[in-house]
Design a protein around this motif. Structure first.
Motif, PDB file in Angstrom:
ATOM      1  N   VAL A   1       0.837  -1.212   0.000  1.00  0.00           N
ATOM      2  CA  VAL A   1       0.000   0.000   0.000  1.00  0.00           C
ATOM      3  C   VAL A   1       0.867   1.256   0.000  1.00  0.00           C
ATOM      4  O   VAL A   1       0.590   2.239  -0.699  1.00  0.00           O
ATOM      5  CB  VAL A   1      -0.943  -0.025   1.219  1.00  0.00           C
ATOM      6  CG1 VAL A   1      -1.642   1.328   1.380  1.00  0.00           C
ATOM      7  CG2 VAL A   1      -1.986  -1.120   1.044  1.00  0.00           C
ATOM      8  N   GLU A   2       1.959   1.251   0.785  1.00  0.00           N
ATOM      9  CA  GLU A   2       2.841   2.418   0.795  1.00  0.00           C
ATOM     10  C   GLU A   2       3.500   2.623  -0.558  1.00  0.00           C
ATOM     11  O   GLU A   2       3.637   3.758  -1.027  1.00  0.00           O
ATOM     12  CB  GLU A   2       3.903   2.229   1.871  1.00  0.00           C
ATOM     13  CG  GLU A   2       3.369   2.338   3.293  1.00  0.00           C
ATOM     14  CD  GLU A   2       4.445   2.076   4.324  1.00  0.00           C
ATOM     15  OE1 GLU A   2       5.557   1.659   3.924  1.00  0.00           O
ATOM     16  OE2 GLU A   2       4.175   2.293   5.535  1.00  0.00           O
TER      17      GLU A   2
ATOM     18  N   GLU B   1       2.228   1.722  -3.512  1.00  0.00           N
ATOM     19  CA  GLU B   1       1.190   2.236  -4.411  1.00  0.00           C
ATOM     20  C   GLU B   1       0.889   3.698  -4.110  1.00  0.00           C
ATOM     21  O   GLU B   1       0.662   4.507  -5.022  1.00  0.00           O
ATOM     22  CB  GLU B   1      -0.077   1.393  -4.235  1.00  0.00           C
ATOM     23  CG  GLU B   1      -1.223   1.771  -5.178  1.00  0.00           C
ATOM     24  CD  GLU B   1      -0.915   1.433  -6.614  1.00  0.00           C
ATOM     25  OE1 GLU B   1      -1.595   1.983  -7.487  1.00  0.00           O
ATOM     26  OE2 GLU B   1       0.010   0.638  -6.862  1.00  0.00           O
ATOM     27  N   ASN B   2       0.918   4.077  -2.833  1.00  0.00           N
ATOM     28  CA  ASN B   2       0.665   5.469  -2.455  1.00  0.00           C
ATOM     29  C   ASN B   2       1.747   6.387  -3.006  1.00  0.00           C
ATOM     30  O   ASN B   2       1.463   7.489  -3.502  1.00  0.00           O
ATOM     31  CB  ASN B   2       0.595   5.559  -0.934  1.00  0.00           C
ATOM     32  CG  ASN B   2       0.088   6.905  -0.469  1.00  0.00           C
ATOM     33  OD1 ASN B   2      -0.435   7.688  -1.266  1.00  0.00           O
ATOM     34  ND2 ASN B   2       0.233   7.203   0.784  1.00  0.00           N
ATOM     35  N   SER B   3       3.009   5.951  -2.913  1.00  0.00           N
ATOM     36  CA  SER B   3       4.102   6.783  -3.469  1.00  0.00           C
ATOM     37  C   SER B   3       3.975   6.912  -4.979  1.00  0.00           C
ATOM     38  O   SER B   3       4.196   7.983  -5.558  1.00  0.00           O
ATOM     39  CB  SER B   3       5.437   6.155  -3.097  1.00  0.00           C
ATOM     40  OG  SER B   3       5.564   4.861  -3.684  1.00  0.00           O
TER      41      SER B   3
ATOM     42  N   ALA C   1       1.257   9.373  -5.674  1.00  0.00           N
ATOM     43  CA  ALA C   1       1.697  10.741  -5.367  1.00  0.00           C
ATOM     44  C   ALA C   1       2.564  11.296  -6.498  1.00  0.00           C
ATOM     45  O   ALA C   1       2.411  12.450  -6.915  1.00  0.00           O
ATOM     46  CB  ALA C   1       2.473  10.748  -4.048  1.00  0.00           C
TER      47      ALA C   1
ATOM     48  N   ASP D   1      -6.649   8.964 -11.603  1.00  0.00           N
ATOM     49  CA  ASP D   1      -7.256   9.929 -10.672  1.00  0.00           C
ATOM     50  C   ASP D   1      -8.381  10.642 -11.386  1.00  0.00           C
ATOM     51  O   ASP D   1      -8.175  11.601 -12.119  1.00  0.00           O
ATOM     52  CB  ASP D   1      -6.197  10.936 -10.212  1.00  0.00           C
ATOM     53  CG  ASP D   1      -6.678  11.664  -8.977  1.00  0.00           C
ATOM     54  OD1 ASP D   1      -7.868  11.548  -8.655  1.00  0.00           O
ATOM     55  OD2 ASP D   1      -5.869  12.334  -8.335  1.00  0.00           O
TER      56      ASP D   1
END
Length: 640
Positions: free
Chosen positions: A469-470, A472-474, A477, A619
């Motif tokens: 998850v981290e 994918e979050n980076s 971003a 997004d």
């Protein structure tokens, strides 16, 4: 779609010029000396380009252009030669490995014909890179064939033609697999894959809306449409020159002709509007009901009741187990009671025997004292044993209460964990985020050793899930930052074009002011010539009265005056014709500029659509905002 085109083409707008007012001071205000009058034949206006099918003014919206169709853009935001800094972390090993995984998945899904392995993609040779590049580019252009020679020059040239925003040097192609050059080449391949996906999404959109666009090019670019548009422009300009500022009747006639040309069905349009209104009301009602969804509330209540039912079932099972233990203990106590009863009867029989023996036997005082002492010791032993039994029973009861409390706390913790796992879609095994792993805790099914092993396994899976998850979050971003930079660049281009449009409006206003002043000067000159002709006629009457004094001389003067009048009239007509030609050239220049501006906006719209399709996948909120901004700008530009 036809209705949208009609509204863009025929929206009756009032003239942007000021209303004409019959004012006597207007002539003197805009009149300039003849020596300072500018020449319309030498205006400082750039020469317009030829009116081709691509540059022609279109009142019916932009056409979708595929990603594989190169075109010349007049916008400087994307086609300039300014070097753009690559913000992607291409020298980050984790990012490079992620790009390699995406490239491997794409090639595998599309059926790459060559030998494909993750090890080969770590540091490929130039030949292998060219094969991969050719395979990916064929997704855009199926007829593409990579030349056998000078591939080091061909690949950067293709990327430059596709408007790749960064530079892939020719020297980097000689050693693609080197650690300092492979990340740049890999970034170019990922950008090309994104273009392929954008092209696929655009082709799907074209298939969805193809029935609305059939034969539209033939109508819009055909001779019939051009003739109708030219007649509308000529008639409106004629009325404008006659002093009118609104052209409602011309607009209505043009609208009726366009509706006849495009076979517009008013009844169908009205029915579609009514259907759209009904559907909008239904959607609004459903959105309002979604905030107070009774079904969702009932589902939440059902989940809570199911959790309570599981708790009650577990408590019932614990009670049954406790009941079984009590029954076993009662059976043991009854057995002990029977044994104790049988022992009591035997003791009673022994006591009777001893009493008989005592009655028949004589005891000494020492024997009696000894017996009493043994009796007291036995009573003390019985009292001590009964007290220890009561303490043991009390300790057992306290331990059972503590065990039940610990079990209840463990069940609460397990329920909280199960609730959080269901909220995160980790339970059951078929959940979205479970990935086939079992995250459910079953505390009463396994022993303590298996419970700790199951807990360790769940902790390892959760740590892995958190790391994914981290990561994918980076990635999201970084994607958000790139989209924000693209949005800022698009906004700057829009501001530049709006400034250019304001300058052109100012130039058109100045040209109109010069035209009005020239028309006023021509009117004054005509009045002067009329006064001169009147004076000549008066002089002619005087000469007729004095014909006896100089008839021949008067006839010659009359001929000279007539020749001068015709010459002046011819010059006046020539000046009128020159003014009309200059005015036509000015109008043509303005129309050409509007066509160039609209073409640039079409290019910008197509580019933003390509960026927007990728944003829709990553997004949707950001892309929706960009589309609304572009839609408002396009509506303002079409209104101008």
């Amino acid at each position: 779609m036809e209705r949208g085109r009609m509204s863009r083409a025929t929206s009756g707008r009032p003239s942007e010029l000021p209303m004409r007012v019959q004012d006597s001071n207007r002539m003197s205000m805009y009149t300039t000396p003849k020596s300072k009058q500018p020449s319309f034949g030498k205006l400082n206006i750039p020469k317009p380009q030829s009116m081709t099918s691509e540059r022609r003014t279109s009142f019916f919206g932009a056409r979708t252009v595929g990603a594989s169709m190169p075109r010349n853009s007049t916008m400087s935001g994307f086609g300039g030669t300014e070097k753009i800094k690559d913000t992607r972390p291409l020298h980050d090993k984790s990012f490079v490995q992620q790009c390699i995984r995406h490239l491997h998945e794409f090639l595998t899904e599309q059926g790459f014909p060559g030998i494909l392995s993750a090890k080969m993609l770590q540091s490929p040779s130039t030949k292998e890179f060219v094969k991969v590049f050719e395979f990916v580019y064929r997704q855009l252009d199926p007829t593409f064939e990579m030349p056998n020679s000078k591939v080091e020059e061909e690949v950067p040239a293709i990327l430059k033609a596709l408007r790749y925003p960064f530079v892939l040097s020719k020297s980097a192609m000689y050693s693609v697999g080197a650690p300092h050059t492979w990340p740049q080449a890999l970034g170019a391949l990922m950008w090309l894959i994104d273009q392929v996906k954008i092209n696929w999404s655009l082709s799907k959109q074209e298939l969805l809306f193809s029935e609305f666009c059939e034969d539209s090019d033939n109508i819009e670019e055909g001779a019939e449409y051009n003739k109708l548009l030219l007649e509308y422009t000529a008639e409106a300009y004629s009325k404008f020159m006659q002093g009118e500022d609104t052209f409602d009747d011309v607009d209505e006639l043009f609208i009726s002709k366009l509706k006849k040309m495009y076979n517009v069905d008013e009844a169908l349009l009205a029915s579609m509007e009514e259907k759209y209104r009904i559907l909008s009301d239904e959607v609004e009602r459903l959105e309002k009901e979604s905030h107070t969804d009774r079904l969702m509330t009932k589902r939440m209540d059902r989940v809570k009741l199911q959790a309570d039912l599981k708790k009650l079932q577990s408590y019932r099972s614990n009670l049954e187990a406790f009941k079984g233990n009590l029954e076993n203990r009662a059976s043991e106590l009854s057995y002990e009671l029977e044994v104790t009863g049988s022992q009591l009867e035997s003791l009673k029989r022994e006591q009777n025997e001893l009493q008989l023996l005592l009655q028949n036997q004589k005891f000494t005082p020492a024997d009696v004292e000894r017996i009493n002492r043994e009796k007291r010791e036995l009573q003390q032993t019985i009292t001590r044993l009964s007290k220890s039994l009561e303490d043991a029973q009390q300790h057992q009861w306290m331990e059972e209460i503590a065990l039940s409390k610990v079990k209840e706390k463990a069940e609460l913790k397990a329920a909280e964990y199960q609730k959080l796992a269901r909220k995160l879609k980790l339970i059951p095994v078929s959940a979205e985020n479970a990935c086939g792993n079992d995250f459910e805790i079953r505390p009463f099914e396994c022993g303590p050793g298996s419970m700790s092993q199951h807990k360790t396994q769940i902790q390892m899976l959760l740590r892995k899930l958190i790391s994914d998850v981290e990561e994918e979050n980076s990635r999201l971003a970084n994607m958000k930052l790139s989209l924000e930079e693209s949005s800022e660049q698009v906004n700057s281009n829009i501001m530049d074009k709006s400034n250019d449009l304001k300058q052109m409006r100012e130039q058109i206003r100045k040209v109109d002011e010069r035209l009005d002043s020239d028309m006023q000067e021509l009117a004054q000159e005509e009045q002067g010539w009329a006064a001169e002709v009147e004076s000549v006629e008066n002089h002619l009457t005087i000469l007729e009265k004095k014909v006896t004094y100089g008839y021949d001389e008067a006839v010659q003067q009359l001929k000279a005056a007539q020749q001068q009048y015709h010459l002046v009239l011819q010059e006046t007509n020539e000046e009128k014709r020159t003014v009309a030609n200059n005015l036509a050239s000015v109008v043509k220049t303005a129309v050409d500029h509007l066509s160039i501006t609209e073409k640039g906006l079409e290019d910008l719209h197509a580019r933003v659509q390509r960026f927007g399709s990728k944003a829709v996948e990553e997004d949707e909120a950001v892309v929706q905002k960009l589309r609304e901004t572009l839609k408002s700008f396009m509506s303002k530009a079409s209104g101008l």
